[in-house]
Motif scaffolding. Structure first.
Motif, PDB file in Angstrom:
ATOM      1  N   PRO A 142       0.809  -1.235   0.000  1.00 27.82           N
ATOM      2  CA  PRO A 142       0.000   0.000   0.000  1.00 27.82           C
ATOM      3  C   PRO A 142       0.834   1.274   0.000  1.00 27.82           C
ATOM      4  CG  PRO A 142      -0.224  -1.175   2.093  1.00 27.82           C
ATOM      5  CD  PRO A 142       0.458  -2.103   1.140  1.00 27.82           C
ATOM      6  N   TYR A 143       1.988   1.282   0.672  1.00 32.11           N
ATOM      7  CA  TYR A 143       2.827   2.476   0.669  1.00 32.11           C
ATOM      8  C   TYR A 143       3.336   2.794  -0.744  1.00 32.11           C
ATOM      9  CZ  TYR A 143       3.282   3.821   5.606  1.00 32.11           C
ATOM     10  OH  TYR A 143       3.050   4.312   6.871  1.00 32.11           O
ATOM     11  N   LEU A 144       3.741   1.762  -1.470  1.00 28.23           N
ATOM     12  CA  LEU A 144       4.258   1.991  -2.816  1.00 28.23           C
ATOM     13  C   LEU A 144       3.148   2.427  -3.769  1.00 28.23           C
ATOM     14  CD1 LEU A 144       6.776  -0.975  -3.147  1.00 28.23           C
ATOM     15  CD2 LEU A 144       7.313   1.457  -2.936  1.00 28.23           C
ATOM     16  N   ILE A 145       1.977   1.827  -3.632  1.00 24.31           N
ATOM     17  CA  ILE A 145       0.856   2.215  -4.496  1.00 24.31           C
ATOM     18  C   ILE A 145       0.446   3.662  -4.229  1.00 24.31           C
ATOM     19  CG2 ILE A 145      -1.584   1.801  -4.986  1.00 24.31           C
ATOM     20  CD1 ILE A 145      -1.049  -1.189  -4.552  1.00 24.31           C
ATOM     21  N   GLU A 146       0.352   4.025  -2.963  1.00 21.60           N
ATOM     22  CA  GLU A 146      -0.030   5.400  -2.618  1.00 21.60           C
ATOM     23  C   GLU A 146       1.036   6.398  -3.060  1.00 21.60           C
ATOM     24  OE1 GLU A 146      -0.789   5.272   1.548  1.00 21.60           O
ATOM     25  OE2 GLU A 146      -2.509   3.918   1.337  1.00 21.60           O
ATOM     26  N   ALA A 147       2.320   6.022  -2.933  1.00 24.48           N
ATOM     27  CA  ALA A 147       3.402   6.918  -3.352  1.00 24.48           C
ATOM     28  C   ALA A 147       3.365   7.147  -4.853  1.00 24.48           C
ATOM     29  CB  ALA A 147       4.749   6.328  -2.935  1.00 24.48           C
ATOM     30  N   VAL A 159       8.393  11.288  -5.106  1.00 23.47           N
ATOM     31  CA  VAL A 159       7.963  10.766  -3.815  1.00 23.47           C
ATOM     32  C   VAL A 159       8.935   9.661  -3.415  1.00 23.47           C
ATOM     33  CG1 VAL A 159       6.110   9.660  -2.511  1.00 23.47           C
ATOM     34  CG2 VAL A 159       5.547  11.324  -4.294  1.00 23.47           C
ATOM     35  N   HIS A 160       9.311   9.643  -2.156  1.00 20.45           N
ATOM     36  CA  HIS A 160      10.304   8.687  -1.662  1.00 20.45           C
ATOM     37  C   HIS A 160       9.662   7.710  -0.694  1.00 20.45           C
ATOM     38  CE1 HIS A 160      13.460   7.871   1.617  1.00 20.45           C
ATOM     39  NE2 HIS A 160      13.795   7.101   0.597  1.00 20.45           N
ATOM     40  N   VAL A 161       9.974   6.432  -0.866  1.00 18.45           N
ATOM     41  CA  VAL A 161       9.553   5.398   0.069  1.00 18.45           C
ATOM     42  C   VAL A 161      10.793   4.679   0.581  1.00 18.45           C
ATOM     43  CG1 VAL A 161       8.292   3.237   0.390  1.00 18.45           C
ATOM     44  CG2 VAL A 161       7.312   5.065  -1.020  1.00 18.45           C
ATOM     45  N   GLU A 162      10.935   4.642   1.900  1.00 17.36           N
ATOM     46  CA  GLU A 162      12.088   4.009   2.544  1.00 17.36           C
ATOM     47  C   GLU A 162      11.642   2.716   3.233  1.00 17.36           C
ATOM     48  OE1 GLU A 162      15.240   6.259   4.939  1.00 17.36           O
ATOM     49  OE2 GLU A 162      13.897   5.462   6.486  1.00 17.36           O
TER      50      GLU A 162
END
Length: 542
Positions: A142-147, A159-162
């Motif tokens: 979900p974090y990657l889809i929302e990003a 947008v960055h996801v860690e």
């Protein structure tokens, strides 16, 4: 119940989002993701430096409108990609940057562990729309889809996801596409019902306008057809911002091009009684001149914050440029009686601007620069893409290099970084293998990311690289000469032998010695199956 690792979850999320290419470098902290990529259809492009990954993702995204994806390691991998993220942030280019970080138990204080980076999310937020750390394995998808959605929503941007590395080897239930689809936030860009009343007001203003004018910025680059139709109906001249170059064919009789930095054009704009500004912040132009008009200003943008920036509009429409232009085309009154008169007035003011060119660019070699651009334009197909760095020929190119299709002239407009051209061209060519792509860089800027020649050759991409070699930072050298004639500091460079460099990579090399050489060399280079290097030696330019 089917099980997968966190690393596999990253890849499954990207596949769900229809990502077909990512740019990155494997490292000990992201190997779980790379292991999952072995069984994926996603193409991975191995770069030589994370800065290259960011710029390649930028070129890919900037010319497609899709999200460009980069994958980097913790710590130095993330700090290395900051500059291209800053460029993408300023130019509203949608990127998804995925990085790792140390295990969660090491993130609350200094431990001295490998790749430790304190406050990584706070650092990245200065060059991104958002930076988020995934808290637990089930949140990866979900974090990657929302990003990915956030990168496209409103004003696009990076947008960055860690992802902490202990999540990547954790096992979680494998979600199906239906579950991922339910996770995805459904957002609507269109506010058509809300702006319809304002559009009617705009139509009334335009129907009585005597001197309407349209400004097109980078946020409206995909609305060119509708905006061209609108300009023709209104007989309204079109001014392009640097980021909007190519949105309208420079040869269109109503197009003023990218010329706000010319006094004649600024006067022309100031005298418009109605200005329609699509997808632009109306920031200062290349030479520090701010936009000004005496007329009614109507601003159209997907980002509400721009309406309070630089100059306030009398009417502001929070909507996609294409949507508003399409609505206006259905409602405005056609003005055929003004067409001939306005075409003549545009030709006249462009002729006046041409007379001002030597005063805008006080280059001793201006005639040489103009010929360089002429020969490139002659060799490059109309839909060919020229990716340029901050170099003197490129500054002249804004007004003097005709662009005929959207995003066919790329330049680091907002952030103004050096080193973008080569890696961005690689990303562009991967996105558009059927189109001709060429690089125009100065010798100084080219060396910022020269290592990506390795990526270029490994991918076997047909990209001619034109290096304008004035043996230093020529533009800054000129400023220094103005401040303290005959005394220089830090602007003269010891360069490599570019022919030997080309030979080392197995690339054809062409040295330009006289008029016509560049046109011939570029025409040949564009037919090759791989890259080539073209050097224009300009030792006496300053």
């Amino acid at each position: 119940m089917k099980i997968m690792t966190g690393g596999e979850a990253v890849v499954k999320a990207l596949e769900f989002l229809d990502v077909n290419t990512i740019f990155g470098i494997p490292g000990v902290h992201n190997l779980a993701i790379y292991s999952a990529l072995l069984d994926s259809s996603i193409k991975h492009v191995t770069v030589r430096h994370e800065q290259g990954a960011g710029f390649m993702a930028d070129g890919f995204a900037r010319t497609t409108g899709r999200v460009g994806v980069a994958l980097v390691i913790s710590g130095p991998g993330l700090t290395n990609i900051l500059t291209p993220m800053g460029e993408a942030y300023h130019e509203a280019v949608p990127l998804l940057v995925i990085s790792t970080n140390n295990s969660r138990r090491y993130l609350n204080g200094r431990t001295g562990i490998l790749h430790e980076l304190s406050q990584s999310n706070a650092m990245i937020r200065s060059v991104a729309k958002e930076s988020r750390r995934v808290p637990y394995p089930e949140a990866i998808v979900p974090y990657l889809i929302e990003a990915h959605q956030l990168a496209l929503e409103g004003r696009p941007g990076p947008v960055h996801v860690e992802i902490p590395i202990d999540l990547l080897d954790s096992e979680i239930a494998r979600p199906d596409r239906k579950t991922m689809g339910q996770t995805a936030t459904v957002f609507q860009l269109s506010q058509q019902a809300g702006v319809l009343q304002d559009v009617q007001q705009v139509v009334e203003i335009l129907d009585t306008a005597q001197h309407p004018l349209i400004i097109i910025g980078g946020g409206a680059w995909q609305a060119g057809d509708n905006l061209t139709q609108l300009a023709d109906k209104l007989a309204a001249p079109i001014l392009l911002t640097p980021a909007g170059k190519g949105s309208i064919d420079d040869d269109h009789p109503l197009c003023l091009g990218v010329r706000h930095h010319f006094p004649a054009i600024r006067t022309f704009v100031e005298n418009a009684d109605v200005v329609l500004a699509f997808g632009t912040e109306l920031a200062e132009d290349l030479y520090g001149n701010f936009f000004s008009t005496k007329g009614i200003l109507i601003r159209v943008d997907r980002d509400v914050s721009v309406f309070e920036r630089n100059i306030k509009g009398h009417i502001c429409l929070l909507e996609d440029a294409n949507t508003v232009a399409e609505l206006l085309n259905k409602l405005v009154r056609v003005r055929p009686d003004r067409k001939g008169l306005i075409h003549r007035s545009v030709r006249k003011v462009k002729d006046q601007a041409s007379q001002e060119l030597p005063h805008i660019f006080a280059y001793r070699d201006l005639a040489i620069l103009l010929n360089i651009l002429k020969e490139i334009r002659t060799s490059l197909p109309k839909d060919g893409i020229l990716v340029s760095d901050s170099t003197r020929p490129a500054y002249v190119a804004f007004s003097e290099f005709p662009s005929h299709t959207p995003r066919s002239f790329l330049f680091p407009c907002g952030y103004g970084t050096l080193g973008m051209a080569l890696p961005s061209a690689i990303g562009t060519k991967i996105a558009h293998p059927e189109r001709a792509v060429s690089v125009l860089a100065g010798d100084g800027g080219f060396q910022f990311t020269m290592a990506e020649l390795g990526t270029l050759c490994q991918e076997k991409l047909s990209i001619p690289i034109i290096v304008f070699n004035d043996h230093g930072f020529g533009e800054i050298r000129m400023f220094e000469e103005t401040r303290h004639p005959g005394r220089r500091i830090g602007v003269d460079l010891k360069n490599p032998d570019f022919e030997s460099l080309a030979t080392a990579y197995g690339m054809p090399f062409y040295r330009i010695l006289k008029n016509g050489d560049l046109q011939n060399a570029l025409s040949i280079a564009l037919t090759l199956q791989g890259p080539s290097l073209i050097e224009i030696d300009s030792p006496g330019s300053i």
